[in-house]
Design a protein around this motif. Sequence first.
Motif, PDB file in Angstrom:
ATOM      1  N   GLN A 172       0.844  -1.183   0.000  1.00  0.00           N
ATOM      2  CA  GLN A 172       0.000   0.000   0.000  1.00  0.00           C
ATOM      3  C   GLN A 172       0.886   1.242   0.000  1.00  0.00           C
ATOM      4  N   VAL A 173       0.320   2.346  -0.466  1.00  0.00           N
ATOM      5  CA  VAL A 173       1.058   3.615  -0.478  1.00  0.00           C
ATOM      6  C   VAL A 173       1.011   4.225   0.913  1.00  0.00           C
ATOM      7  N   HIS A 174       2.201   4.473   1.489  1.00  0.00           N
ATOM      8  CA  HIS A 174       2.273   5.116   2.791  1.00  0.00           C
ATOM      9  C   HIS A 174       1.833   6.565   2.649  1.00  0.00           C
ATOM     10  N   GLU A 175       1.219   7.087   3.706  1.00  0.00           N
ATOM     11  CA  GLU A 175       0.618   8.420   3.631  1.00  0.00           C
ATOM     12  C   GLU A 175       1.614   9.524   3.290  1.00  0.00           C
ATOM     13  N   ASN A 176       2.910   9.330   3.587  1.00  0.00           N
ATOM     14  CA  ASN A 176       3.876  10.386   3.287  1.00  0.00           C
ATOM     15  C   ASN A 176       4.325  10.394   1.823  1.00  0.00           C
ATOM     16  N   GLY A 177       3.866   9.395   1.057  1.00  0.00           N
ATOM     17  CA  GLY A 177       4.185   9.368  -0.359  1.00  0.00           C
ATOM     18  C   GLY A 177       5.592   8.910  -0.682  1.00  0.00           C
ATOM     19  N   ASN A 178       6.380   8.551   0.333  1.00  0.00           N
ATOM     20  CA  ASN A 178       7.743   8.091   0.095  1.00  0.00           C
ATOM     21  C   ASN A 178       7.873   6.579   0.186  1.00  0.00           C
ATOM     22  N   GLN A 179       7.093   5.969   1.063  1.00  0.00           N
ATOM     23  CA  GLN A 179       7.314   4.566   1.384  1.00  0.00           C
ATOM     24  C   GLN A 179       6.113   3.684   1.062  1.00  0.00           C
ATOM     25  N   ILE A 180       6.428   2.393   0.988  1.00  0.00           N
ATOM     26  CA  ILE A 180       5.418   1.363   0.814  1.00  0.00           C
ATOM     27  C   ILE A 180       5.174   0.714   2.169  1.00  0.00           C
ATOM     28  N   SER A 181       3.925   0.540   2.534  1.00  0.00           N
ATOM     29  CA  SER A 181       3.590  -0.230   3.721  1.00  0.00           C
ATOM     30  C   SER A 181       2.913  -1.518   3.277  1.00  0.00           C
ATOM     31  N   LEU A 182       2.863  -2.512   4.151  1.00  0.00           N
ATOM     32  CA  LEU A 182       2.328  -3.814   3.791  1.00  0.00           C
ATOM     33  C   LEU A 182       1.210  -4.229   4.735  1.00  0.00           C
ATOM     34  N   MET A 198       6.629  -7.847  11.481  1.00  0.00           N
ATOM     35  CA  MET A 198       6.529  -6.434  11.148  1.00  0.00           C
ATOM     36  C   MET A 198       7.912  -5.774  11.099  1.00  0.00           C
ATOM     37  N   VAL A 199       8.797  -6.123  12.047  1.00  0.00           N
ATOM     38  CA  VAL A 199      10.141  -5.531  12.062  1.00  0.00           C
ATOM     39  C   VAL A 199      10.896  -5.901  10.783  1.00  0.00           C
ATOM     40  N   ILE A 200      10.826  -7.172  10.409  1.00  0.00           N
ATOM     41  CA  ILE A 200      11.518  -7.611   9.195  1.00  0.00           C
ATOM     42  C   ILE A 200      10.905  -6.951   7.959  1.00  0.00           C
ATOM     43  N   PHE A 201       9.571  -6.886   7.926  1.00  0.00           N
ATOM     44  CA  PHE A 201       8.907  -6.229   6.804  1.00  0.00           C
ATOM     45  C   PHE A 201       9.322  -4.762   6.699  1.00  0.00           C
ATOM     46  N   GLU A 202       9.388  -4.081   7.839  1.00  0.00           N
ATOM     47  CA  GLU A 202       9.745  -2.654   7.825  1.00  0.00           C
ATOM     48  C   GLU A 202      11.138  -2.440   7.252  1.00  0.00           C
ATOM     49  N   GLN A 203      12.068  -3.311   7.630  1.00  0.00           N
ATOM     50  CA  GLN A 203      13.431  -3.164   7.132  1.00  0.00           C
ATOM     51  C   GLN A 203      13.519  -3.471   5.643  1.00  0.00           C
ATOM     52  N   MET A 204      12.753  -4.458   5.191  1.00  0.00           N
ATOM     53  CA  MET A 204      12.788  -4.824   3.786  1.00  0.00           C
ATOM     54  C   MET A 204      12.122  -3.757   2.915  1.00  0.00           C
ATOM     55  N   THR A 205      10.989  -3.233   3.375  1.00  0.00           N
ATOM     56  CA  THR A 205      10.311  -2.211   2.575  1.00  0.00           C
ATOM     57  C   THR A 205      11.034  -0.870   2.634  1.00  0.00           C
ATOM     58  N   ALA A 206      11.909  -0.688   3.639  1.00  0.00           N
ATOM     59  CA  ALA A 206      12.700   0.543   3.690  1.00  0.00           C
ATOM     60  C   ALA A 206      13.570   0.675   2.446  1.00  0.00           C
ATOM     61  N   LEU A 207      13.932  -0.461   1.862  1.00  0.00           N
ATOM     62  CA  LEU A 207      14.708  -0.442   0.624  1.00  0.00           C
ATOM     63  C   LEU A 207      13.936   0.240  -0.495  1.00  0.00           C
ATOM     64  N   LEU A 208      12.595   0.152  -0.437  1.00  0.00           N
ATOM     65  CA  LEU A 208      11.748   0.697  -1.490  1.00  0.00           C
ATOM     66  C   LEU A 208      11.274   2.113  -1.184  1.00  0.00           C
ATOM     67  N   ASP A 209      11.925   2.763  -0.227  1.00  0.00           N
ATOM     68  CA  ASP A 209      11.652   4.177   0.040  1.00  0.00           C
ATOM     69  C   ASP A 209      12.059   4.970  -1.201  1.00  0.00           C
ATOM     70  N   LEU A 210      11.135   5.768  -1.741  1.00  0.00           N
ATOM     71  CA  LEU A 210      11.426   6.479  -2.985  1.00  0.00           C
ATOM     72  C   LEU A 210      12.570   7.474  -2.845  1.00  0.00           C
ATOM     73  N   ILE A 215      17.277  11.679  -7.503  1.00  0.00           N
ATOM     74  CA  ILE A 215      18.423  12.264  -8.192  1.00  0.00           C
ATOM     75  C   ILE A 215      18.385  13.750  -7.839  1.00  0.00           C
ATOM     76  N   PRO A 216      19.528  14.397  -7.570  1.00  0.00           N
ATOM     77  CA  PRO A 216      19.491  15.814  -7.204  1.00  0.00           C
ATOM     78  C   PRO A 216      18.594  16.620  -8.146  1.00  0.00           C
ATOM     79  N   GLY A 217      17.616  17.300  -7.560  1.00  0.00           N
ATOM     80  CA  GLY A 217      16.694  18.108  -8.336  1.00  0.00           C
ATOM     81  C   GLY A 217      15.437  17.393  -8.771  1.00  0.00           C
ATOM     82  N   ILE A 218      15.398  16.045  -8.578  1.00  0.00           N
ATOM     83  CA  ILE A 218      14.234  15.251  -8.979  1.00  0.00           C
ATOM     84  C   ILE A 218      13.812  14.396  -7.793  1.00  0.00           C
ATOM     85  N   ALA A 219      12.779  14.837  -7.066  1.00  0.00           N
ATOM     86  CA  ALA A 219      12.298  14.119  -5.885  1.00  0.00           C
ATOM     87  C   ALA A 219      10.969  13.449  -6.230  1.00  0.00           C
ATOM     88  N   LEU A 220      10.886  12.144  -5.952  1.00  0.00           N
ATOM     89  CA  LEU A 220       9.712  11.363  -6.328  1.00  0.00           C
ATOM     90  C   LEU A 220       8.736  11.216  -5.160  1.00  0.00           C
TER      91      LEU A 220
END
Length: 246
Positions: A172-182, A198-210, A215-220
Amino acid sequence: MGADSPDLGSQALSKVVEIGLASQLDASEEIAVDLRTNPGNFIQGKLDSVEISGKGLVVKQDLRLETIHITTDEVAIDPLRAVFGNIELTHPTDAEAQIVLTEADINRAFSCNYIRSKLQGLKLEMDGNPVTVDVRSASLDLPGENKFVIAAAFVLREQNEIKKFSATAIPQVHENGNQISLEILAAEGQGLTLKLVMVIFEQMTALLDLRNFDIPGIALKLHRIEAQVGKLVIHAKTQITQLPTL
């Protein structure tokens, strides 16, 4: 030359951005930039559109992007600086992006030293007792139907026991628009606690933080995510404040 054909000036500026973008990545297989304009609009400081495409781009935490595609509408630039290869935006412009990550590339990133270090020495509680957990391995399967299947093997230091679990979840899309929650649909395994999952999931999905893809100047900002068979498709919106140049 047709009206839609890029002139030599546009081609030169496109090449400047390509080189600048490549310099900010750990690795890349293909990068293509298409700045569309015409001499009249250029003199007025306008680019009709910018299109950035890439394949096999390696960004933070050893994360490889199978493909990325960014498109904009009209872009306002400083025409005098652009003549000398410095493409400076006079105000931000909105854009849309699509990123494709393969199951294989995500799992390769899970095994990198950075992520592995985040999954060691986890302090948790099981059956009312404090325990220290080291995750030995973790993998992601993308079977389609917008589902994640995560499997992990971990060691309980105090008991020196190896245990395993697997869980199925919906991204699911996390409310801050940066991360994925499960949202966990089902889980099974030995020594399983919801907190551990949940702890393992949080660490794994942290990899998918936008922010890992910035890239400098381009924030997703995450807009929508699709878990398809063997790949993850991320749809994002972005505000571009500058284009990458050397």
